[in-house]
Each structure stands twice: as structure tokens, then as C-alpha cells.
Design an enzyme around this catalytic site. Structure first.
Site, PDB file in Angstrom:
ATOM      1  N   PRO A 111      42.351  27.199  43.779  1.00 36.80           N
ATOM      2  CA  PRO A 111      41.940  26.356  44.918  1.00 36.80           C
ATOM      3  C   PRO A 111      43.145  25.759  45.646  1.00 36.80           C
ATOM      4  O   PRO A 111      44.289  25.994  45.277  1.00 36.80           O
ATOM      5  CB  PRO A 111      41.136  25.263  44.224  1.00 36.80           C
ATOM      6  CG  PRO A 111      41.861  25.067  42.930  1.00 36.80           C
ATOM      7  CD  PRO A 111      42.433  26.398  42.543  1.00 36.80           C
ATOM      8  N   TRP A 112      42.859  24.930  46.641  1.00 32.18           N
ATOM      9  CA  TRP A 112      43.922  24.394  47.501  1.00 32.18           C
ATOM     10  C   TRP A 112      44.412  23.005  47.101  1.00 32.18           C
ATOM     11  O   TRP A 112      45.343  22.490  47.709  1.00 32.18           O
ATOM     12  CB  TRP A 112      43.434  24.324  48.958  1.00 32.18           C
ATOM     13  CG  TRP A 112      42.036  23.758  49.126  1.00 32.18           C
ATOM     14  CD1 TRP A 112      40.913  24.493  49.372  1.00 32.18           C
ATOM     15  CD2 TRP A 112      41.610  22.397  49.046  1.00 32.18           C
ATOM     16  NE1 TRP A 112      39.817  23.664  49.445  1.00 32.18           N
ATOM     17  CE2 TRP A 112      40.215  22.366  49.245  1.00 32.18           C
ATOM     18  CE3 TRP A 112      42.271  21.178  48.818  1.00 32.18           C
ATOM     19  CZ2 TRP A 112      39.460  21.187  49.228  1.00 32.18           C
ATOM     20  CZ3 TRP A 112      41.524  20.004  48.786  1.00 32.18           C
ATOM     21  CH2 TRP A 112      40.144  20.022  48.995  1.00 32.18           C
TER      22      TRP A 112
ATOM     23  N   LYS B 288      45.013  35.231  43.427  1.00 34.81           N
ATOM     24  CA  LYS B 288      44.625  34.987  44.824  1.00 34.81           C
ATOM     25  C   LYS B 288      44.532  33.479  45.015  1.00 34.81           C
ATOM     26  O   LYS B 288      43.560  32.847  44.606  1.00 34.81           O
ATOM     27  CB  LYS B 288      43.275  35.632  45.167  1.00 34.81           C
ATOM     28  CG  LYS B 288      43.086  35.651  46.689  1.00 34.81           C
ATOM     29  CD  LYS B 288      41.660  35.549  47.141  1.00 34.81           C
ATOM     30  CE  LYS B 288      41.104  34.166  47.127  1.00 34.81           C
ATOM     31  NZ  LYS B 288      41.714  33.203  48.061  1.00 34.81           N
ATOM     32  N   PRO B 289      45.578  32.883  45.608  1.00 32.06           N
ATOM     33  CA  PRO B 289      45.505  31.442  45.863  1.00 32.06           C
ATOM     34  C   PRO B 289      44.539  31.169  47.007  1.00 32.06           C
ATOM     35  O   PRO B 289      44.125  32.092  47.707  1.00 32.06           O
ATOM     36  CB  PRO B 289      46.934  31.087  46.268  1.00 32.06           C
ATOM     37  CG  PRO B 289      47.526  32.355  46.789  1.00 32.06           C
ATOM     38  CD  PRO B 289      46.812  33.491  46.118  1.00 32.06           C
ATOM     39  N   SER B 290      44.230  29.918  47.225  1.00 30.72           N
ATOM     40  CA  SER B 290      43.434  29.580  48.408  1.00 30.72           C
ATOM     41  C   SER B 290      44.173  30.045  49.654  1.00 30.72           C
ATOM     42  O   SER B 290      45.399  29.880  49.771  1.00 30.72           O
ATOM     43  CB  SER B 290      43.219  28.074  48.479  1.00 30.72           C
ATOM     44  OG  SER B 290      42.738  27.751  49.774  1.00 30.72           O
ATOM     45  N   GLU B 291      43.438  30.598  50.595  1.00 28.99           N
ATOM     46  CA  GLU B 291      44.039  31.079  51.845  1.00 28.99           C
ATOM     47  C   GLU B 291      44.629  29.928  52.656  1.00 28.99           C
ATOM     48  O   GLU B 291      45.423  30.132  53.566  1.00 28.99           O
ATOM     49  CB  GLU B 291      43.003  31.856  52.669  1.00 28.99           C
ATOM     50  CG  GLU B 291      41.752  31.085  53.083  1.00 28.99           C
ATOM     51  CD  GLU B 291      40.666  31.012  52.000  1.00 28.99           C
ATOM     52  OE1 GLU B 291      40.973  31.188  50.805  1.00 28.99           O
ATOM     53  OE2 GLU B 291      39.501  30.744  52.368  1.00 28.99           O
TER      54      GLU B 291
ATOM     55  N   SER C 220      35.184  25.564  43.132  1.00 30.40           N
ATOM     56  CA  SER C 220      33.924  24.826  43.137  1.00 30.40           C
ATOM     57  C   SER C 220      32.898  25.483  42.216  1.00 30.40           C
ATOM     58  O   SER C 220      32.977  26.684  41.922  1.00 30.40           O
ATOM     59  CB  SER C 220      33.374  24.785  44.560  1.00 30.40           C
ATOM     60  OG  SER C 220      33.104  26.106  44.989  1.00 30.40           O
TER      61      SER C 220
ATOM     62  N   GLU D 131      37.012  27.060  35.699  1.00 31.63           N
ATOM     63  CA  GLU D 131      37.382  25.634  35.802  1.00 31.63           C
ATOM     64  C   GLU D 131      36.774  25.144  37.104  1.00 31.63           C
ATOM     65  O   GLU D 131      37.263  25.495  38.179  1.00 31.63           O
ATOM     66  CB  GLU D 131      38.903  25.469  35.863  1.00 31.63           C
ATOM     67  CG  GLU D 131      39.651  25.909  34.629  1.00 31.63           C
ATOM     68  CD  GLU D 131      39.567  24.917  33.490  1.00 31.63           C
ATOM     69  OE1 GLU D 131      38.972  23.834  33.665  1.00 31.63           O
ATOM     70  OE2 GLU D 131      40.081  25.236  32.418  1.00 31.63           O
TER      71      GLU D 131
ATOM     72  N   CYS E  35      39.985  17.303  40.710  1.00 34.00           N
ATOM     73  CA  CYS E  35      38.719  17.541  39.995  1.00 34.00           C
ATOM     74  C   CYS E  35      38.494  16.518  38.887  1.00 34.00           C
ATOM     75  O   CYS E  35      37.369  16.347  38.435  1.00 34.00           O
ATOM     76  CB  CYS E  35      38.689  18.959  39.452  1.00 34.00           C
ATOM     77  SG  CYS E  35      40.207  19.374  38.599  1.00 34.00           S
TER      78      CYS E  35
ATOM     79  N   GLU F  53      30.016  16.080  44.119  1.00 30.66           N
ATOM     80  CA  GLU F  53      31.457  15.958  44.329  1.00 30.66           C
ATOM     81  C   GLU F  53      31.751  15.635  45.800  1.00 30.66           C
ATOM     82  O   GLU F  53      31.297  16.359  46.688  1.00 30.66           O
ATOM     83  CB  GLU F  53      32.086  17.311  43.975  1.00 30.66           C
ATOM     84  CG  GLU F  53      33.391  17.196  43.290  1.00 30.66           C
ATOM     85  CD  GLU F  53      34.028  18.544  42.955  1.00 30.66           C
ATOM     86  OE1 GLU F  53      33.555  19.603  43.398  1.00 30.66           O
ATOM     87  OE2 GLU F  53      35.026  18.495  42.245  1.00 30.66           O
TER      88      GLU F  53
HETATM   89  P1  NAD Z   1      36.310  27.001  46.431  1.00 29.80           P
HETATM   90  O1  NAD Z   1      35.374  27.290  45.316  1.00 29.80           O
HETATM   91  O2  NAD Z   1      35.793  26.948  47.801  1.00 29.80           O
HETATM   92  O3  NAD Z   1      37.461  28.112  46.457  1.00 29.80           O
HETATM   93  C1  NAD Z   1      38.246  28.380  45.316  1.00 29.80           C
HETATM   94  C2  NAD Z   1      38.861  29.767  45.452  1.00 29.80           C
HETATM   95  O4  NAD Z   1      37.808  30.727  45.438  1.00 29.80           O
HETATM   96  C3  NAD Z   1      39.621  29.978  46.756  1.00 29.80           C
HETATM   97  O5  NAD Z   1      40.780  30.735  46.478  1.00 29.80           O
HETATM   98  C4  NAD Z   1      38.635  30.787  47.588  1.00 29.80           C
HETATM   99  O6  NAD Z   1      39.256  31.606  48.547  1.00 29.80           O
HETATM  100  C5  NAD Z   1      37.972  31.636  46.502  1.00 29.80           C
HETATM  101  N1  NAD Z   1      36.663  32.198  46.847  1.00 29.80           N
HETATM  102  C6  NAD Z   1      35.750  31.724  47.737  1.00 29.80           C
HETATM  103  N2  NAD Z   1      34.674  32.538  47.772  1.00 29.80           N
HETATM  104  C7  NAD Z   1      34.902  33.537  46.885  1.00 29.80           C
HETATM  105  C8  NAD Z   1      34.156  34.681  46.472  1.00 29.80           C
HETATM  106  N3  NAD Z   1      32.967  34.958  46.980  1.00 29.80           N
HETATM  107  N4  NAD Z   1      34.696  35.492  45.529  1.00 29.80           N
HETATM  108  C9  NAD Z   1      35.894  35.219  44.990  1.00 29.80           C
HETATM  109  N5  NAD Z   1      36.664  34.145  45.345  1.00 29.80           N
HETATM  110  C10 NAD Z   1      36.157  33.323  46.286  1.00 29.80           C
HETATM  111  O7  NAD Z   1      37.080  25.674  46.015  1.00 29.80           O
HETATM  112  P2  NAD Z   1      38.164  24.877  46.852  1.00 29.80           P
HETATM  113  O8  NAD Z   1      37.447  24.191  47.960  1.00 29.80           O
HETATM  114  O9  NAD Z   1      39.338  25.748  47.159  1.00 29.80           O
HETATM  115  O10 NAD Z   1      38.680  23.815  45.771  1.00 29.80           O
HETATM  116  C11 NAD Z   1      38.020  22.642  45.482  1.00 29.80           C
HETATM  117  C12 NAD Z   1      37.158  22.804  44.249  1.00 29.80           C
HETATM  118  O11 NAD Z   1      37.957  23.207  43.136  1.00 29.80           O
HETATM  119  C13 NAD Z   1      36.495  21.512  43.819  1.00 29.80           C
HETATM  120  O12 NAD Z   1      35.159  21.764  43.461  1.00 29.80           O
HETATM  121  C14 NAD Z   1      37.306  21.094  42.588  1.00 29.80           C
HETATM  122  O13 NAD Z   1      36.630  20.257  41.692  1.00 29.80           O
HETATM  123  C15 NAD Z   1      37.641  22.403  41.995  1.00 29.80           C
HETATM  124  N6  NAD Z   1      38.796  22.299  41.091  1.00 29.80           N
HETATM  125  C16 NAD Z   1      38.587  22.353  39.739  1.00 29.80           C
HETATM  126  C17 NAD Z   1      39.666  22.237  38.859  1.00 29.80           C
HETATM  127  C18 NAD Z   1      39.457  22.292  37.364  1.00 29.80           C
HETATM  128  O14 NAD Z   1      40.440  22.369  36.656  1.00 29.80           O
HETATM  129  N7  NAD Z   1      38.228  22.256  36.869  1.00 29.80           N
HETATM  130  C19 NAD Z   1      40.949  22.072  39.367  1.00 29.80           C
HETATM  131  C20 NAD Z   1      41.129  22.020  40.742  1.00 29.80           C
HETATM  132  C21 NAD Z   1      40.045  22.142  41.608  1.00 29.80           C
END
Ligand code: NAD
Length: 495
Positions: A149-150, A174-177, A228, A249, A283, A383
Site C-alpha cells: 500500500p501507499w 507491486k507497490p502502490s501506483e 485494505s 495484512e 493500520c 477504517e
Molecule cells: P488498497 O487495498 O486499495 O491497495 C493495496 C494494494 O493493492 C495497492 O498496491 C493496489 O494497487 C493493489 N490492488 C488494488 N486492487 C487490486 C487487485 N484487484 N488485485 C491486486 N492488487 C490490487 O489499500 P491502500 O489504500 O493502498 O492502503 C491502505 C490500506 O492498507 C488500509 O486498509 C490499511 O489498513 C492497510 N494497511 C495494512 C497494514 C497491515 O500491516 N495490516 C499496513 C499498511 C496498510
């Protein structure tokens, strides 16, 4: 603005072949990098590079991998300022946070896993049956697909990459875009340190294209996902198609329980730091404070006073305490949740607005303190991922534990009390992967991080993470040399 090669495949930076992508600075809205995102073909190329590198990397001794990882940690130390500056700009983090938290944490993780690479554990070899010697092999899985995630881009890249490669796997991350820049640097520095080309690949692209391609790929042995709960569920469902191992996670909604014998000043300071760290985009951030009724009013007014002292400003100013949210779209989501809470009767004690003095184009939001909401309201259950702390009262210890456990999530929690029996009980009964006592937020490389319930499963950091990234194989050898083994008698007794 610069045009960049946003992919790192087979040890080199390359342009992608997918849709155009612009990366912006959350503090100003400026475009800081742009290029082509990763396509499905780029994902194929990255997995192929990781497959080619697997026999080379997994064939090295743990000591050889460890030496390279120690050099990697040293190079990270030497480039700490550059990493902090890039992380601060791309993720909108105040430079103090990036310099004092994100970067040193990443360096420590790298040094830890450099050592841990030589310490894969298993049961002692032995004769658990009189006729056999049994031994355990812990084997790397192959190519790992990781999605991050970002919110803590560099630390999340480290948490995903380090245990995987320390155990002998190769990886495509694959990091967040929105925030790929430090993941790319982290991988490049690994290569400079001697990690062979193809062991670590970084695909900059969107989830439904590059992420999905990794999750579906037949040659990817495992998917390690941080993000998420909604997307985590989709990832797990897709991974089931190829029976991949999955490590999730996910989201959190950490309770912060203050008993009536707590040190009020310590709890109030802990609540402000724990809820506003990284603008609440953490998180494990403190999101729901439950305060025993005798301390409730004093706690709320002290937290409000402390929130008033938090300085918002440009992220490169060392005086800035709190930066912007990651994007204007995310700020709209946070505002929506706060406004709906206002509509259903919440008292917004502090904040709840866009600050006037911050840069136009920057996605800033004020530290926000809310009371007067019910336990089942959206702002308590879901959240927010913003600088928002909700405070609710409780009367009895049983009620406090029940309220702390009353959301779908279970990532982290804290309990504040000077009574050891109360803190022990909280540590035992709160359903979360981490329970802090009289503190909230600190993490250490030696200890695991991971969720209960809808916060996911599996562990990041610590040697517990090796359980995710290795297969445990039992090798059982006959030591009798007999053609007719005694256990054959249950099947046949022929001479
Ligand atoms: P997100 O779920 O929107 O995206 C996370 C990643 O998944 C990104 O790289 C995104 O491009 C990718 N993604 C999106 N759709 C996908 C798909 N269909 N297939 C594969 N990959 C896909 O989350 P976010 O908005 O980037 O980050 C915030 C979330 O991350 C919050 O819910 C937060 O609680 C969670 N988080 C959890 C932890 C932990 O350790 N539990 C740590 C950091 C963040």
C-alpha cells in the site's frame, strides 16, 4: 517533473508498456514523476526474471546471502537522507517522520534479516521412530508476488521483500501506483549491494492490471498482500484459483483503552501521537479511545489541548508535525465519514475541516477529535485512515474489553493502567495481533506484526515471518536396511 523508467526488472530500470502514470506529491499536488505503468506483459517479464534468478539465489549458502544483505543495510545507511527526502515528497510525510521513523526502521529491518537469513529453525533431526531418522528442511517457495500500500511505502517494501529473500525466494513487488519511488530505490540499492539481477523486481502499476497478473500467475508460488480488507478478500479469492499460499495484512481499527487508574498525561499524549502518526494513515493507529467515566472529560480536554499544538505545514520543513493525506480523493473519503458522523449527532470537539493555511492542491485535513457517537456507528466500526480520534466512555472492565473487541478488525490495541492485573487481562483478552501496554505504535524488527479477524493472517517482521515464506519438508530415512520392514506386517507377512 521528470519522465522516469518506473519498472525494475532483471536488475535494471525500464519503461513499462502499460497506460501512462503520473506520480504526484500529496503536499502540493505537483507531478513529481511520470512514465508508463506495468502491463500484463511487464508482469510476465518480471516473473520470468524472478524465476531465472531463483536457482542462483536459493543455491547460495545462507552466509552468502547474509553478507550481501549486510552490505545492502550499509548502503541504505549511506543513502538515508536521499531515501528520506524521496519518501517524504512522494508519500507526503513530514521530513522528521521519514528521517526518524521510516528510514531507520527500514535499515534496522534489513540488518535484522541479514542476520536472520542464517537462522532458519526447525525440529531437531532424530529417530522419532526406532527405524528411521527424520529431518526437517525449510525450503524457499520460489517466486513471491507481493503487493503493498501507499501509507508506508518504503517500510512496506522492506517488510515484504526482506523475509522473502532472506529465506532464499525471489520476488516481484507491486507497490502502490501512488508511491513507488522508494520501493524502486530500495531494489536498486539491493542490486548495488550484490543481490543478483532478477532476485528483486518492482512493477509500478495499478492493482487490477499488474497486481491481478501476479495473483493469477501460475509461476508465482505465493502472494503476500498488504492493503485494505476489501481488496485482500479479492486477492485471496483470485489466488484460490491456482491454490497459492496467501499472506494478508489488512485494515485495522485499533482500540485505545484507558482505565481510571491510568497516568492521564501519558495516555493523552499517547492518544495524540498514536492517532495522528502519518496523519492517521497507519493500520495500527489509535482510532477508538475508550475511557473509564471518571477520567473521560479530563482526557478529552487534554487531548484537544495537545491536538491544538500540532503544526501542519510543508513536508520538507523540520518544524512540521503533520503533513497531508495521500490524495484529494482520500481526503474526500475522510471528510465524508466525519460529515456523516456530524449528521448522526457526533460532537466534533476539534478539527473536522480542511485547514486554510496549507498549500492549495495539498490534501491536508485538521487533527479531529470526536465524541458523542454510538459504538455501532460507522466512524467507530470502519477504517477512516485519517487524523481522526473518536472517544467513548465505559464503566466496567468487562465492558471495556467487550467494546475493544467489538469491530471486525483485530490488528493492534493498547491498554493504559497502573494496575498490573488489568493490563495483563487486556493483553490476554483483547483480540489483536499486538497489544501495547501504556504505549501505542512502537514496532521492532525482532517481533511479529500481523492481524486477527478481518485484519488478516500471517506475520511480517521477525523470524515468525519465515513461516510464510518457506515450505517445511520432512525427510524420513530408513536406518534398518531391511527389505521387509516391521510395519509391512499390517499389510502382508509373506516370507
Ligand atoms: P488498497 O487495498 O486499495 O491497495 C493495496 C494494494 O493493492 C495497492 O498496491 C493496489 O494497487 C493493489 N490492488 C488494488 N486492487 C487490486 C487487485 N484487484 N488485485 C491486486 N492488487 C490490487 O489499500 P491502500 O489504500 O493502498 O492502503 C491502505 C490500506 O492498507 C488500509 O486498509 C490499511 O489498513 C492497510 N494497511 C495494512 C497494514 C497491515 O500491516 N495490516 C499496513 C499498511 C496498510
Amino acid at each position: 517533473m521528470s519522465t522516469q523508467e518506473l519498472q525494475f526488472i532483471g536488475g535494471v530500470r525500464r519503461p513499462g508498456s502499460g497506460e501512462p502514470l503520473s506520480i504526484t506529491a500529496p503536499a502540493t499536488g505537483e507531478v513529481i514523476a511520470s512514465g508508463a505503468s506495468a502491463s500484463i506483459a511487464d508482469a510476465e517479464a518480471a516473473v520470468a526474471a524472478a524465476r531465472t534468478a531463483f536457482p542462483i539465489w536459493s543455491g547460495m549458502t545462507p552466509g552468502e546471502r547474509s553478507d550481501i544483505m549486510h552490505r545492502w543495510a550499509q548502503l541504505l545507511r549511506e543513502r538515508a537522507d536521499e531515501l528520506a527526502a524521496v519518501e517524504s515528497r512522494n508519500a507526503g510525510k513530514p521530513i522528521r517522520l521519514a528521517t526518524d521513523f521510516d528510514v531507520p526502521g527500514t535499515i534496522d529491518n534489513t540488518a535484522f534479516f541479514a542476520g536472520a537469513a542464517r537462522n532458519l529453525e526447525g525440529k531437531a533431526s532424530g529417530e522419532y521412530s526406532a527405524d528411521h531418522t527424520s529431518s526437517i528442511r525449510r525450503e524457499p517457495l520460489g517466486v513471491i508476488g507481493s503487493i503493498s500500500p501507499w501509507n508506508y511505502p518504503l517500510q512496506m517494501a522492506a517488510w515484504k521483500i526482506l523475509p522473502a529473500v532472506a529465506a532464499g525466494n525471489t520476488i516481484v513487488l507491486k507497490p502502490s501506483e501512488l508511491t513507488p519511488l522508494t520501493s524502486l530505490l530500495f531494489a536498486e540499492i539491493a542490486t548495488e549491494a550484490g543481490v543478483p539481477a532478477g532476485v528483486i523486481n518492482v512493477l509500478t502499476g495499478v492493482g487490477p492490471v499488474a497486481g491481478q497478473a501476479l495473483v493469477e500467475h501460475r509461476e508465482v508460488a505465493m502472494v503476500s498482500f498488504t492493503g485494505s480488507t476489501v481488496v485482500g478478500r479479492q486477492v485471496a479469492a483470485t489466488a484460490a484459483g491456482s491454490v497459492k499460499r496467501v499472506h494478508l495484512e489488512l485494515g485495522g481499527k485499533a482500540p485505545f483503552v484507558v482505565f481510571d487508574d491510568a497516568d492521564l498525561e501519558a495516555a493523552a499524549r499517547g492518544a495524540v501521537a498514536g492517532s495522528l502518526i502519518n496523519v492517521g494513515q497507519d493500520c495500527t493507529a489509535a482510532t477508538r479511545a475508550y475511557v473509564q467515566r471518571p477520567l473521560f472529560d479530563e482526557f478529552v480536554s487534554r487531548v484537544a489541548e495537545l491536538m491544538d499544538q500540532v503544526t501542519l505545514g510543508p513536508v520538507d520543513d523540520p518544524e512540521t508535525d503533520m503533513g497531508p493525506l495521500i490524495s484529494l480523493a482520500h481526503r474526500d473519503k475522510v471528510i465524508g465519514m466525519v460529515e456523516r458522523a456530524r449528521d448522526y449527532g457526533a460532537k466534533i470537539v476539534r478539527g473536522g475541516r480542511i485547514p486554510e493555511h496549507t498549500a492549495r492542491g495539498g490534501s491536508y485535513f485538521e487533527p479531529t477529535l470526536i465524541t458523542g457517537v454510538a459504538q455501532d456507528s460507522e466512524i467507530v466500526q470502519n477504517e477512516v485512515f485519517g487524523p481522526v480520534l473518536v472517544v467513548l466512555p465505559f464503566d466496567t472492565d468487562d465492558e471495556a474489553i467487550a467494546l475493544a473487541n467489538d469491530t471486525a478488525y483485530g490488528l493492534a490495541a493498547s491498554a493504559w493502567s497502573t494496575n498490573v492485573y488489568r493490563t495483563q487481562r487486556a493483553g490476554r483478552e483483547i483480540q489483536a495481533g499486538c497489544v501495547w501496554i501504556n504505549d501505542h505504535i512502537p514496532i521492532i524488527s525482532e517481533m511479529p506484526h500481523g492481524g486477527y479477524k478481518a485484519s488478516g493472517f500471517g506475520k511480517d517482521m521477525s523470524t515468525y515471518s519465515f513461516d510464510e515464506y518457506t515450505n517445511v519438508k520432512h525427510v524420513m530415512s530408513d536406518i534398518t536396511g531391511a527389505a521387509h520392514k516391521s510395519w509391512h506386517d499390517v499389510i502382508f507377512t509373506a516370507e
